[in-house]
Enzyme design. Sequence first.
Site, mmCIF file in Angstrom:
data_model
loop_
_atom_site.group_PDB
_atom_site.id
_atom_site.type_symbol
_atom_site.label_atom_id
_atom_site.label_comp_id
_atom_site.label_asym_id
_atom_site.label_seq_id
_atom_site.Cartn_x
_atom_site.Cartn_y
_atom_site.Cartn_z
ATOM 1 C CE LYS A 1 1.341 1.644 4.511
ATOM 2 N NZ LYS A 1 1.851 0.534 3.705
ATOM 3 C CB SER B 1 -0.890 0.026 1.251
ATOM 4 O OG SER B 1 -1.698 -1.124 1.310
ATOM 5 C CE LYS C 1 -5.066 -1.154 0.995
ATOM 6 N NZ LYS C 1 -5.863 -2.109 1.736
HETATM 7 P P1 NAD Z 1 4.611 -6.849 7.560
HETATM 8 O O1 NAD Z 1 5.328 -5.772 8.280
HETATM 9 O O2 NAD Z 1 3.987 -7.969 8.314
HETATM 10 O O3 NAD Z 1 5.581 -7.508 6.456
HETATM 11 C C1 NAD Z 1 6.552 -6.812 5.729
HETATM 12 C C2 NAD Z 1 7.699 -7.764 5.451
HETATM 13 O O4 NAD Z 1 8.683 -7.058 4.680
HETATM 14 C C3 NAD Z 1 8.405 -8.248 6.726
HETATM 15 O O5 NAD Z 1 8.519 -9.652 6.716
HETATM 16 C C4 NAD Z 1 9.777 -7.570 6.665
HETATM 17 O O6 NAD Z 1 10.817 -8.347 7.257
HETATM 18 C C5 NAD Z 1 9.950 -7.443 5.171
HETATM 19 N N1 NAD Z 1 10.919 -6.430 4.786
HETATM 20 C C6 NAD Z 1 11.148 -5.221 5.332
HETATM 21 N N2 NAD Z 1 12.142 -4.597 4.670
HETATM 22 C C7 NAD Z 1 12.540 -5.428 3.686
HETATM 23 C C8 NAD Z 1 13.530 -5.345 2.669
HETATM 24 N N3 NAD Z 1 14.301 -4.269 2.519
HETATM 25 N N4 NAD Z 1 13.671 -6.396 1.827
HETATM 26 C C9 NAD Z 1 12.901 -7.508 1.965
HETATM 27 N N5 NAD Z 1 11.945 -7.655 2.918
HETATM 28 C C10 NAD Z 1 11.777 -6.610 3.764
HETATM 29 O O7 NAD Z 1 3.504 -6.098 6.657
HETATM 30 P P2 NAD Z 1 2.193 -6.744 6.028
HETATM 31 O O8 NAD Z 1 1.064 -6.633 6.998
HETATM 32 O O9 NAD Z 1 2.534 -8.044 5.411
HETATM 33 O O10 NAD Z 1 1.873 -5.650 4.893
HETATM 34 C C11 NAD Z 1 2.578 -5.615 3.671
HETATM 35 C C12 NAD Z 1 1.927 -4.538 2.804
HETATM 36 O O11 NAD Z 1 0.552 -4.893 2.571
HETATM 37 C C13 NAD Z 1 1.913 -3.157 3.475
HETATM 38 O O12 NAD Z 1 2.146 -2.179 2.500
HETATM 39 C C14 NAD Z 1 0.509 -3.062 4.063
HETATM 40 O O13 NAD Z 1 0.069 -1.725 4.189
HETATM 41 C C15 NAD Z 1 -0.290 -3.835 3.029
HETATM 42 N N6 NAD Z 1 -1.537 -4.438 3.550
HETATM 43 C C16 NAD Z 1 -1.575 -5.055 4.759
HETATM 44 C C17 NAD Z 1 -2.767 -5.620 5.199
HETATM 45 C C18 NAD Z 1 -2.863 -6.326 6.540
HETATM 46 O O14 NAD Z 1 -3.971 -6.609 6.988
HETATM 47 N N7 NAD Z 1 -1.736 -6.665 7.196
HETATM 48 C C19 NAD Z 1 -3.911 -5.570 4.397
HETATM 49 C C20 NAD Z 1 -3.837 -4.971 3.150
HETATM 50 C C21 NAD Z 1 -2.645 -4.394 2.738
#
Ligand code: NAD
Length: 292
Positions: free
Chosen positions: A237, A93, A168
């Site tokens: 965020k 996002s 979104k």
């Molecule tokens: P999260 O923080 O659980 O996962 C992010 C992952 O990225 C982590 O495993 C982290 O170690 C990894 N990461 C960080 N820096 C990195 C790098 N430089 N290289 C490789 N990996 C790296 O977040 P999430 O909840 O999985 O969300 C991911 C995206 O999806 C976000 O943009 C969030 O806004 C969006 N989103 C989340 C949800 C939800 O319910 N969690 C729903 C819709 C959208």
Amino acid sequence: MKIGMIGLGAMGMPIAKCFLNAGYELHAFDVAGKAREEIEKAGAAVYHEAGDIGEKADVIVSSLPNAAIVDSVISEVMGKKELRADTWIDLSSIAPASAVAFAKRLEEKSVSYMDCPVSGGVQGAAQGTLTVMAGGPDGTFEKVRDILEVIGKKIYHVGGVGAGSGIKMVNNFMLGCNMAAAAEALVLGSKLGLDLDTMYEIIGNSSGRSFIVENKIPNFIKKRKFSGGFAIDLQYKDLGLAMETARALSMPVHMGSTAVQMFETARAKGYGRDDITALVKMEEELMDVEVK
Ligand code: NAD
């Protein structure tokens, strides 16, 4: 088609497993060693640098916390001499302007970028029932449709690059404002002596109803369960993305500004990792009443 998955968090890990279950060859990277171990056990090939993924996969799929991290990962992949991938699906996002900037940069390496943020949470990711909002060229969308159908039940090709992130962002702007308003309204009702079942029943059948009333009251507020859903930090965020976009357009966003401050207060109180319904808990504490 070989998929390269970068970012194996709450969303990325179950999405990566959906690709494996669908029979795709998966090459994966996350900065977290634990996540790499878990996906390796599930059958993926893992690497220690994001750059390696671009050499192994045809299509890169990223699911990362924010645009700054997507930016650094793109730099790593672009920095490699050998680049096999020609398509990038970004599920993160981010603001529409970031998506447009990423598409331009990747074009230099003949990689077609699509912003494809998702809705439906961790459960939707695990079940492959997400809503996917895609922005990018028609040809690229057709090429990746099969991949998107593995993770999503409803796939919308909204328009060009940035359009997926735009819708979104608009959705989550409304969600954040609805949650902030509902928290205040429910606490106000409780101060008047109204019970939660009455508010749920009557508002659920009146013009104040929303996803918050229909879903969050029975599944979170009624159960006094304020965790495990959509985190305050992520909602904060997403509201920030709307604020940033509105600022670039010189558009005042009064509701958004107020909602941001409510979520900021919840974060200051230590509720950042809780579900957005923790705003109710915060208002209850302020007014010394319980919504029940
Ligand atoms: P999260 O923080 O659980 O996962 C992010 C992952 O990225 C982590 O495993 C982290 O170690 C990894 N990461 C960080 N820096 C990195 C790098 N430089 N290289 C490789 N990996 C790296 O977040 P999430 O909840 O999985 O969300 C991911 C995206 O999806 C976000 O943009 C969030 O806004 C969006 N989103 C989340 C949800 C939800 O319910 N969690 C729903 C819709 C959208």
